[in-house]
Scaffold this active site. Structure first.
Site, PDB file in Angstrom:
ATOM      1  CB  CYS A  98      -0.912  -0.017   1.227  1.00 48.96           C
ATOM      2  SG  CYS A  98      -1.874   1.496   1.395  1.00 48.96           S
ATOM      3  CB  CYS A 104      -0.547   2.523   4.085  1.00 48.97           C
ATOM      4  SG  CYS A 104      -2.044   1.866   3.356  1.00 48.97           S
ATOM      5  CG  ASP A 105       3.178   1.162   4.397  1.00 42.74           C
ATOM      6  OD1 ASP A 105       2.761   1.664   5.458  1.00 42.74           O
ATOM      7  OD2 ASP A 105       2.921  -0.002   4.053  1.00 42.74           O
TER       8      ASP A 105
END
Ligand code: NAP
Length: 313
Positions: free
Chosen positions: A134, A137-138
């Site tokens: 992701c 997200c990261d």
């Protein structure tokens, strides 16, 4: 398990939310069940510019927030639970969950898909420690670092473009010498100075000590194996994997007709079991996008309503 719902929708991504909207507006007594939180895979997307009507700068989370608010206006009940087994054979469908059991006259399966793993040594071990599925997200964790993006489809190339806002260098590792991604997305990546391509190559191993610090690549044409290490000043690097998705259909194996683990439906989203419908990425279809998922969800809800009416008359 006292309530008998008209319809239970399994999954709260775009397909499930569209089904919930249509079921709610049709005043069906509806429950939408979600494993963790609503949104599905689109909440991992930073830019949604192919959903008709999406505002400029629309993100997956912003689109889902609006869909959820719209669903909530029509009073669909939403619960978080993980369903562990189902009995779909009779006129009353029973879903057994970790927290409770649920029953309904009709079920709409909108469980979607989950990221596929590469399956090489070190991948699972370093999930959350340098291996990610992701970018939204990261990617910020890799500010100023080097990143390997694995895959050649829309997701890999689009997410590589997003990661380029943070990382100092991105290498897209693809098993062929031609991308699968849409030409418009490819063009942006070819023009991005931070992105280069490692063709005809797969990942043999992800290495690290507590966090990823290296990756072993194999050229499929020459057989050459290369170990890529993080530079000494960085110490760590990122591996973002986008090699496709697998449908979430384990609950229905041996119960519902499938093809390659995707659920088979007719154009009205009907499965081979009466009163059971499927919508979105979980079913066999040619285009997996938010716009086709919401369309499926709407059709499934209308068909579920018709099915219940016919069953009761
Ligand atoms: P995808 O289109 O199936 O692409 C997967 C990529 O990973 C392919 O390039 C494939 O290589 C490669 N691959 C598969 N298994 C591999 C393995 N074991 N090792 C190494 N490489 C492997 O999947 P996706 O990009 O995740 O997209 C999924 C769906 O969502 C698609 O329908 C896509 O169009 C859609 N999507 C759309 C958008 C958008 O419209 N903006 C954005 C993201 C996703 P090969 O090419 O050699 O098969």
């Amino acid at each position: 398990m006292s309530i008998l719902y008209d319809v239970i929708i399994l999954g709260g991504g775009p397909a499930g939310l569209a089904a919930a909207l249509y079921a709610g507006r049709a005043r069906m007594n509806t429950l939408m069940l979600e494993k963790e939180k609503a949104g599905g895979m689109i909440i991992q997307t930073e830019e949604v510019d192919n959903y008709p009507g999406a505002a400029e700068g629309e993100t997956g989370p912003s689109l889902i927030e609006k869909m959820l608010a719209q669903v909530d206006r029509f009073h669909t009940k939403r619960e978080i639970d993980t369903i562990t087994s189902v009995d779909l054979s009779g006129p009353i469908k029973i879903l057994k969950g970790n927290k409770d059991d649920y029953q309904a006259k009709a079920v709409i399966i909108a469980t979607g898909a989950k990221p596929r793993l590469m399956g090489c040594p070190g991948e699972k071990e370093f999930i959350g420690k340098g291996v990610s599925y992701c970018a939204t997200c990261d990617a910020p964790f890799f500010e100023g670092l080097e990143v390997y993006v694995i895959g050649g489809g829309d997701a890999a190339v689009e997410e590589a473009l997003f990661i380029s806002k943070f990382a100092k260098k991105i290498h897209i590792v693809h098993r062929r010498d031609e991308l699968r991604a849409a030409k418009s997305i490819q063009q942006k990546a070819f023009e991005n100075e931070k992105i280069d391509f490692i063709w005809d190559t797969v990942v043999e191993e992800v290495m690290g000590q507590g966090f990823v610090n290296g990756i072993v690549l194999k050229n499929l044409k020459t057989g050459e194996v290369t170990e890529k290490k993080a530079s000494p000043e960085d110490g760590i690097l990122g591996v973002f994997v986008f090699v496709g998705y697998d449908p979430i259909t384990e609950l229905f194996e041996g119960i519902i007709n499938m093809q390659n683990r995707y659920i088979l439906t007719d154009e009205n989203m009907k499965t081979n079991i009466t009163g059971v419908f499927a919508a979105g990425d979980v079913r066999v279809k040619s285009l997996r996008q938010v716009v086709t998922a919401t369309s499926d969800g709407a059709i499934a809800a209308v068909q579920a309503e018709k099915y219940i009416e016919e069953m009761e008359n």
